[in-house]
Design an enzyme around this catalytic site. Structure first.
Site, short mmCIF file in Angstrom:
data_model
loop_
_atom_site.label_atom_id
_atom_site.label_comp_id
_atom_site.label_asym_id
_atom_site.label_seq_id
_atom_site.Cartn_x
_atom_site.Cartn_y
_atom_site.Cartn_z
N LYS A 1 0.86 -1.19 0.00
CA LYS A 1 0.00 0.00 0.00
C LYS A 1 0.90 1.24 0.00
O LYS A 1 2.03 1.18 0.46
CB LYS A 1 -0.87 0.03 1.27
CG LYS A 1 -1.81 -1.13 1.40
CD LYS A 1 -3.20 -0.62 1.74
CE LYS A 1 -4.18 -1.75 1.91
NZ LYS A 1 -4.41 -2.07 3.31
N HIS B 1 1.86 6.99 2.93
CA HIS B 1 1.19 8.28 2.79
C HIS B 1 1.71 9.32 3.78
O HIS B 1 2.57 9.03 4.60
CB HIS B 1 -0.33 8.12 2.86
CG HIS B 1 -0.81 7.44 4.11
ND1 HIS B 1 -0.73 8.03 5.34
CD2 HIS B 1 -1.37 6.22 4.30
CE1 HIS B 1 -1.23 7.20 6.25
NE2 HIS B 1 -1.62 6.10 5.64
N HIS C 1 2.08 8.44 7.35
CA HIS C 1 3.29 7.67 7.66
C HIS C 1 4.51 8.57 7.70
O HIS C 1 5.42 8.38 8.50
CB HIS C 1 3.51 6.55 6.63
CG HIS C 1 2.43 5.51 6.65
ND1 HIS C 1 1.72 5.16 5.54
CD2 HIS C 1 1.94 4.74 7.66
CE1 HIS C 1 0.84 4.22 5.86
NE2 HIS C 1 0.94 3.95 7.14
N1 ARG Z 1 0.41 -0.07 9.83
C1 ARG Z 1 -0.42 0.84 10.56
C2 ARG Z 1 -1.03 1.88 9.63
O1 ARG Z 1 -0.51 2.12 8.57
C3 ARG Z 1 0.35 1.56 11.65
C4 ARG Z 1 0.92 0.68 12.71
C5 ARG Z 1 1.21 1.41 13.97
N2 ARG Z 1 1.83 0.59 14.98
C6 ARG Z 1 1.19 -0.32 15.71
N3 ARG Z 1 1.88 -1.03 16.57
N4 ARG Z 1 -0.10 -0.54 15.59
O2 ARG Z 1 -2.01 2.49 9.96
#
Ligand code: ARG
Length: 565
Positions: free
Chosen positions: A126, A129, A132
């Site tokens: 994905k 963005h 991130h």
């Molecule tokens: N992959 C998730 C996202 O893009 C964020 C993860 C954040 N860290 C966690 N331990 N949940 O929204």
């Protein structure tokens, strides 16, 4: 020299019934220097001393025996205001910067303590963005701030690399995948495959079963499924790494959600044993009604685990592996409920360290045209955005300073610095807006302005052409512009500590801006290269200290400070 402690000693020496600790607790930094460097409000003492706060303040101010550390100690209503002697202040601060150099402000208050940072954490296949990006930039800065204060920072990229969507992606790839396209533009291609899968599944619902089957195979360790999945991960990481390289961000571990796959069964068993799991419509959940939250789903009705299951497992794994003093998660506020839920589950499991888990959430990012939407439904590609910033700075450099050496390198530092500063200059919870012209401007409250100030200070130093020394006549540093700069350098240490305590890099961003602005006023008002060599030496030491502290501050934000620009 710690002026707060000195005040504590001074006051307690004169007042038997006031101990040093109470005084230290009371001391504040007034909103403006006209009210002194420190102020002590006396409201809280009134009851114990059986006198009005105004009288107490007056008595303290009148009775304190002279100390050469303070120019003046006076009372204003219920406050006692302390004005530090300028010469002593300059000497203390500038000598310390000169001695400690790039370690000025560093401490070992965190010695022996591990702190984990879960940041960036994009999803495989994905787009990466702006959310991130913000997580990456905030997380990276917090990582550096904690390290600077003696903690052992551990950076973890909790990649979204597991879940039923990977079954669908494998199925789509097997049906319509184009290897060339995948190699060339992995994320775009995988995104498109995912969209196509959903379109086709509307027409032929049996596709969904196929997708589920592939995920099952993946979970069972089927070789083909694993290979394809691994390829998705590797290719996506190549794209993410381009962004990390541009930002100069590093992680200690890339342990994504898949890493916890074989560790979840134990946690589910523990939840069962502790009687926390209840069945609800075929799923297993932890009921959180008492805490005004929807239930935290642990196992879906088909028996598979979800995002929260992996977060609970990861937290326990990290505690067992790193024995963290704090564990900090950086995501936008749309995940507030998710974090509140699973952190509550950890608490209900009886782990006292649940209190050491922090969700440092942040606001949304948008452009002036609205939320960062893409070309065609997906999000603006981040490396495009960063490269655009670099290109724009190149144009500015060509215009303003075409003979600059290492133009490309500088453009990169400034373009990236502008994006990072824009991100960090507001409090985390504020929503931020991308406005290219404002962000890249060399004036106004921008990253390039601070970097430019640092480069200007450096150019003064090299023009002066002689060695900087801390053996100067400090009583020459008297005018307001100079003293204001020195005061800001003095408070830098406290600012770094509060940035850590509040997990707010913006405190440091704000402070380097204040230093840059104060320096530019000083530079404007006080010529540095002058006939009076004693004065010149003293002023050069200020310039040197400003360059040093701005560079440290920018470094803690993850921003480079070019020598010239
Ligand atoms: N992959 C998730 C996202 O893009 C964020 C993860 C954040 N860290 C966690 N331990 N949940 O929204």
């Amino acid at each position: 020299m710690d002026f707060r402690k000195e005040i504590g000693k001074l006051v307690s020496a004169n007042f038997e019934n006031l101990n040093e600790e109470t005084i230290l607790e009371l001391l504040e930094v007034p909103p403006s220097y006209d009210l002194g460097d420190y102020a002590m409000p006396c409201f809280r003492l009134a009851k114990e001393l059986r006198k009005s706060p105004n009288i107490i303040a007056q008595e303290i101010a009148e009775n304190i025996k002279g100390s050469e550390l303070f120019e003046k100690i006076e009372n204003a209503g219920p406050y006692v205001n302390f004005f530090i002697n300028k010469k002593v202040l300059s000497e203390t601060v500038l000598k310390e910067v000169f001695e400690k150099k790039e370690m000025f402000g560093s401490t070992n208050i965190g010695k022996g303590q591990n702190v984990t940072f879960d940041f960036s954490s994009p999803n495989i296949a994905k787009p990466f963005h702006v959310g991130h990006l913000r997580s990456t930039v905030i997380g990276n800065s917090l990582y550096k701030i904690y390290n600077f204060l003696g903690y052992n920072s551990i950076g973890i990229n909790h990649l979204g690399d597991w879940g039923t969507q990977f079954g669908k992606m494998i199925s789509a790839y097997k049906r319509w995948g184009d290897d060339e396209a995948l190699k060339k533009e992995p994320i775009k291609t995988l995104q498109a495959l995912y969209v196509k899968f959903h379109e086709e599944a509307e027409k032929s619902p049996e596709l969904e079963d196929e997708g589920r089957l592939w995920f099952k195979k993946l979970e069972d360790g089927d070789e083909e499924a694993r290979q394809i999945w691994k390829r998705f991960v590797d290719l996506s990481l190549e794209e993410f790494n381009r962004i990390y390289d541009l930002l100069k961000v590093k992680f200690d571990y890339y342990t994504g959600e898949s890493f916890y796959e074989d560790k979840m069964a134990r946690i589910v068993d523990m939840l069962k044993e502790k009687d926390l799991l209840v069945e609800s419509e075929g799923a297993y959940v932890v009921d959180l009604e008492k805490y005004n939250m929807p239930p935290c789903i642990i196992l879906k009705s088909d028996g598979t685990t979800i995002y929260a299951t992996r977060d609970i497992t990861a937290a326990i794994y990290r505690k067992e592996t790193y024995n963290f003093a704090k564990s900090i998660y950086i995501t936008d506020y749309s995940q507030n409920l998710h974090f509140a839920q699973w952190m509550k589950v950890i608490e209900l499991m009886g782990y006292e360290w649940a209190k050491d888990l922090y969700h440092a959430s942040f606001g949304r990012v948008s452009t002036e045209e609205g939320r960062l939407q893409t070309r065609k439904g997906n999000v603006i590609l981040l490396d495009d955005l960063l490269n655009k910033a670099i290109e724009k700075v190149k144009v500015i450099i060509e215009e303003k300073n075409p003979n600059l050496e290492n133009k490309d390198e500088v453009a990169k530092m400034v373009g990236i610095g502008a994006v990072i500063y824009n991100d960090l200059s507001n409090g985390k919870m504020r929503d931020i807006v991308f406005n290219w012209d404002r962000m890249l401007s060399f004036e106004g409250e921008t990253g390039p302005y601070v970097q430019y100030t640092h480069a200007r200070a450096n150019s003064v130093l090299s023009k002066a052409g002689h060695e900087i020394t801390s053996d100067v006549n400090y009583s020459l540093i008297t005018n307001d512009e100079a003293v204001n700069v020195v005061r800001l350098l003095y408070t830098f240490k406290d600012i770094v500590i509060s940035a850590m305590e509040k997990n707010e890099p913006s405190f440091i961003a704000r402070h380097v801006m204040d230093i840059a602005q104060a320096f530019n006023k000083f530079y404007h008002e006080c010529p540095i290269i002058v006939d009076d060599k004693e004065l010149q030496k003293a002023r050069l030491l200020i310039v040197y200290s400003v360059a040093t502290v701005i560079k440290i501050g920018l470094g803690l934000l993850g921003i480079d400070a070019p020598q010239k620009m």
